[in-house]
Design a protein around this motif. Sequence first.
Motif, short mmCIF file in Angstrom:
data_model
loop_
_atom_site.label_atom_id
_atom_site.label_comp_id
_atom_site.label_asym_id
_atom_site.label_seq_id
_atom_site.Cartn_x
_atom_site.Cartn_y
_atom_site.Cartn_z
N LYS A 17 -4.29 9.33 -1.42
CA LYS A 17 -4.00 8.99 -0.01
C LYS A 17 -5.29 8.82 0.79
N ASP A 18 -6.17 9.79 0.64
CA ASP A 18 -7.38 9.79 1.46
C ASP A 18 -8.39 8.74 1.02
N LYS A 19 -8.57 8.60 -0.28
CA LYS A 19 -9.60 7.71 -0.81
C LYS A 19 -9.24 6.24 -0.65
N LYS A 72 -3.13 13.80 -2.99
CA LYS A 72 -3.83 13.82 -1.69
C LYS A 72 -5.11 12.99 -1.75
N ASN A 132 -6.59 5.11 1.31
CA ASN A 132 -5.91 4.86 2.58
C ASN A 132 -4.54 4.22 2.36
N VAL A 133 -3.75 4.85 1.50
CA VAL A 133 -2.40 4.35 1.21
C VAL A 133 -1.38 5.42 1.59
N GLU A 134 -0.15 4.97 1.75
CA GLU A 134 0.96 5.91 1.94
C GLU A 134 1.48 6.28 0.57
N LYS A 155 0.83 -1.20 0.00
CA LYS A 155 0.00 0.00 0.00
C LYS A 155 0.87 1.26 0.00
N LYS A 156 2.10 1.14 -0.44
CA LYS A 156 3.00 2.29 -0.45
C LYS A 156 3.36 2.63 -1.89
#
Length: 403
Positions: free
Chosen positions: A31-33, A28, A35-37, A4-5
Amino acid sequence: MGSKKIGILREGKIPVDRRVPFTPAQAKEVKDKFNVELRCQASEIRCFEDDEYRTNQVTVADNVDDCDILMGVKEVPIKDLLADKTYFFFSHTIKAQSYNRELLQTILKKNITLIDYETLTDKTGKRIVAFGRYAGIVGAYNGIWTYGKRYNLFNIRRAHECFDLDDLKTEFEKVDLPPIKIALTGGGRVAKGAMEVLMGMNIRRVSPAEFLHKEFDHPVFVQLNGRDYNKPKNGGEFVRNEFFSNPENYENDFLKYAEVADLLIAGAYWDPRGPELFKREDISSPEFKIKVIADITCDIEGSIPSTKQPSTIEDPIYDYEPSQGAIEAPFNDEGNITVMAVDNLPCELPRNASQDFGRELIDNVLPYLLGEDADTIIERATIAKEGKLTPKYQYLQDYVDGK
């Protein structure tokens, strides 16, 4: 995929490419949608500055070596490839391009999973991410710019000198063309992008019949699909699916348009098995009227014989001398054809091109990359995995082996 990175790569290919797979706001959103780094590799050439990513709470770092999924745009330089990673970029290997054989060989040696944007398709085979619209927009604009330069008609900025598409559109009102005829080939994203520009310049669209047989007191263009300028060798009617499956059974019928057109904007996909748009000897005919060609497809010595080499954003045009088939300096002789064949057109509007591309990635690719790949979208687009070519791309083995 497990990991997930995600890392956004700094483009390393020369000439430089300023596009990105995700804009700062989109990074951004990812990341938010999902939930990944997400980490962005620092870059001085990117069309969005590093601080724009930082403002959107995206980490910017000198390297992204600890990311498992690495996403760029153009080919990653061989020296920069990291073993055991998953890469997304345009690899330009699926047609066995000789200049990228070592790239694919290295990918296999380093156990890299390669997913090529060009191979990402839906269940019907339609591409789901592409820069085609902006190739069409910039290609048509460059074609009009070239025509204006050749005949000293008007001065407009180059596309890459404009901040974005809205800025580019402010140049449209400066265009003052005589009653010329413009032929545009293609019916996909590229052609649609080109039509945005032509209609934005108030150039009237006409039918193929009108284009061939009517005279106008204002500039016009015609949009030509394959059926308009290809015909079966053995007679009969044009059948679209048959044409795409067996283009070798068709011959070209474009010359009737070349005898009335002043400017050609070439935006149609060409299969090497199919007919050329016209031949070199056709250009030398007194009936051949086209004097400027904007070849968006840029198939070198492909469907358009005057496209002898790609041009660059910095040096976008050259002349083609038809009797010898030679390249000359632009505007060298009135008998020449002036060719615009920039092979990285979307780079001239990198902010807009990146915005559209990133949107397609978020909507059409990431749900399957970071979730269930129920439609095998990622699987079908994977060229290499675990040190081997995947079954769909086994046809590249001889290419990899240098045979």
